[in-house]
Design an enzyme around this catalytic site. Structure first.
Site, PDB file in Angstrom:
ATOM      1  N   GLY A 109       0.854  -1.395   0.055  1.00  0.00           N
ATOM      2  CA  GLY A 109       0.012   0.005  -0.010  1.00  0.00           C
ATOM      3  C   GLY A 109       0.861   1.131   0.104  1.00  0.00           C
ATOM      4  N   ARG A 149      10.454  -1.299  -4.219  1.00  0.00           N
ATOM      5  CA  ARG A 149       9.528  -1.281  -5.137  1.00  0.00           C
ATOM      6  C   ARG A 149       9.477   0.086  -5.929  1.00  0.00           C
ATOM      7  NH1 ARG A 149       3.909  -3.386  -3.130  1.00  0.00           N
ATOM      8  NH2 ARG A 149       3.863  -3.811  -5.408  1.00  0.00           N
ATOM      9  N   ASP A 187      -1.047   4.704  -6.436  1.00  0.00           N
ATOM     10  CA  ASP A 187       0.363   4.460  -6.068  1.00  0.00           C
ATOM     11  C   ASP A 187       1.064   5.506  -6.654  1.00  0.00           C
ATOM     12  OD1 ASP A 187      -0.883   1.537  -6.207  1.00  0.00           O
ATOM     13  OD2 ASP A 187       0.914   1.541  -4.848  1.00  0.00           O
TER      14      ASP A 187
END
Lengths: 369, 369
Positions: free
Chosen positions: A54, A96, A243
């Site tokens: 998240g 990420r 995101d």
């Protein structure tokens, strides 16, 4: 599971007696299990393996991870200390690629280290203070955006959401699910359809779990059922997280979000993105520039450790897709609901936010990486 | 798995020394396993539990099941025999509600029993002969429709399909995948994207398996990835099967087909339905009248026997949805490619088919149930 509103609110990312405490999201919904990390490298690995996931949650986890890592640095001088902190930050940067909140949080931590006068002891204190401040800000921002979003909703509403943009995707309260929670607190009659969200099933395993825990009515659907529900008039609006949002309003979110946006457009259903301003990447002109993480095939070929794909068959596994701004009815932020044309609305919101919080230009300049 | 074109073509439904032989589709892709049924009740149960699935396949399995059941009837008179056959047929009718090919096949078998002169021995022979004829007709129809469909495709083409409308959904060759096979036989350069098709993953487990077995390039995607692929220009056309087509061209097919149709429309990509004429239900004015099977929750809450849903959370599990005719570029049948307005095209195709095969009005009048 449905143990009612007496449940303590979830805190997905926290600091506990010198350790980073994370809810292990890979153990849900079977068990609610907290993991305490005393090694910053394991926090970075927890981001990579999606123990914590998240966009806002991984930003705050990285900030705490950097604060944790900084405490272990033995360095007498400022420059040596800063060099080591930058090295730790680079490991987090590589965890990420898509969620910009991660880079935003890391940049903010580096800026604090640089701007704190004094010796490494002072700098370590400042880093921890900043990380904890980010955690508080996250929950406060989610409550504000939740209220802005909830005001958009009718008194009785069926909301479709995709993936998990809930308490589990943030420090707490949630973005898309923050809107849901605010609507419930306003006394609205809310029912949520949760796309199960293959391949990792975050909608099934996380969204459904955290809503049921708060006694908010939720029904899980396979991702491919959304169109049929909309055609039957069973969905009043869509709310998802993000995101990374480009300057023009294009928004990257979990794979499948774009499909839902096209369906909403076809059926004339409002499609909202709920995200804090830290999700906006002003360095990107459009969503075409957002890097899309490709994850391992095994997430597609295996479910719960069991192979479901025939041996040797090709799969793809992009973790995100980009929804173009023209499919987005509004972007719900802690500064209000942004509407098209998004470029202007975003500039204005970021300007207001900067003024209101007194944040320097440095902390708002979000470098795309 | 990719053992090449020397593989024998799949025969999904067959008759072997007095027994009904079915491929056990619940065992795929792990193993290709044939089950022989000597009790007609077990054949009906195999349809219900989806050991055999796919609209044309269950029609043929029911026909063979009725032939099998008729052989066990001890009745001296025609009327007693017909009564017993009708009872068997009624069990098959109740096995699954949406695919009309099942009812079409059953009606055709009953008509043969009624129209065969002589005693029960003659009638039993006629029933088996009719069922075996239906098997042959199914493969022949698929090859014809495959050729009609393949002619629509460019020489190099990326085809998206949903669920399994392949050899495993028919007696052999397939409908949507029959078009794929015909295109490959014509020397076209075909690559297939297979939606995995939750909840039962027929795209992942069946479509990918049977295409790989024939060395046809296939990539499996999560259902929610289709939109993103289309936006990137990676899909040239969509071809799906159908379980029931109303007089106006509205087509019921596996849940999620409608979502794909909306996506294709949004991206200007042709969307074809490939199905034999036996899939058309002239008794229905529109798709709104097609009964949609609701299957058990466990197909959603568990995967491979493992619970993935939180305890107590609601799910829905409609097995099919309806794609309205206006989203369908063409219906590929064994009589040619039908185009809008479908009502006229369907009437004409059925008229021609009746004339060509000499089938009586009885066998083409498909009662909706």
């Amino acid at each position: 599971m449905r143990v009612g509103i007496q449940n303590k609110p979830l805190q997905t990312v926290g600091w506990e007696t010198g350790k980073v405490r994370l809810i292990d999201q890979t153990a849900l919904p079977e068990k609610l299990q907290y993991l305490d990390f005393s090694d910053w490298r394991e926090v970075a690995e927890a981001i990579r393996t999606m123990i914590v996931r998240g966009a806002p949650a991984i930003g705050c986890a990285a900030a705490l991870g950097i604060a944790l890592g900084s405490r272990g640095i033995i360095a007498s001088g400022r420059e040596a200390f800063l060099g080591r902190v930058t090295g730790i930050a680079d490991t987090f940067r590589a965890a990420r690629p898509t969620a910009v909140n991660l880079f935003w949080a890391i940049d903010r931590m580096i800026a604090v280290a640089e701007n704190t006068p004094g010796n490494p002891v002072d700098m370590k204190d400042a880093l921890l203070t900043e990380a904890l401040k980010m955690l508080d800000e996250d929950i406060a921002a989610n409550k504000r955006l939740g209220d802005f979003g909830a005001e958009l909703l009718p008194d009785a509403v069926n909301i479709l959401t995709h993936c998990n943009a809930g308490a589990l995707a943030t420090v707490g309260y949630g973005t898309a699910l923050g809107v849901v929670r605010s609507a419930v607190e306003m006394g609205k009659n809310v029912h949520v359809y949760a796309d199960e969200t293959r391949p990792r099933l975050q909608g099934m395993k996380l969204t459904a779990w955290e809503l049921a825990r708060d006694d908010i009515p939720v029904t899980v659907i396979a991702d491919n059922m959304a169109g049929s529900l909309m055609r039957q008039g069973k969905v009043d609006c869509v709310i998802v997280g993000a995101d990374r949002i480009a300057s023009n309003g294009d928004a990257a979110n979990k794979i499948g979000t774009y499909t839902v946006a096209v369906l909403a457009k076809h059926h004339g259903i409002p499609f909202y993105v709920a995200a804090p301003l830290s999700t906006i990447d002003q360095s990107l002109i459009s969503g075409a520039q957002i890097p899309i993480e490709q994850r391992e095939s095994i997430e597609m070929t295996h479910i719960e450790g069991i192979r479901v794909a025939p041996e040797g068959v090709a799969v793809i596994n992009p973790a995100f897709d980009v929804t173009p701004a023209e499919l987005i009815t509004g972007i719900i932020t802690e500064s209000g609901v942004l509407r098209a044309p998004y470029e202007e609305a975003i500039l204005e919101a970021l300007g207001v936010a900067r003024g209101a919080t007194g944040m320097g230009a440095r902390s708002m300049s979000i470098a795309g990486r």
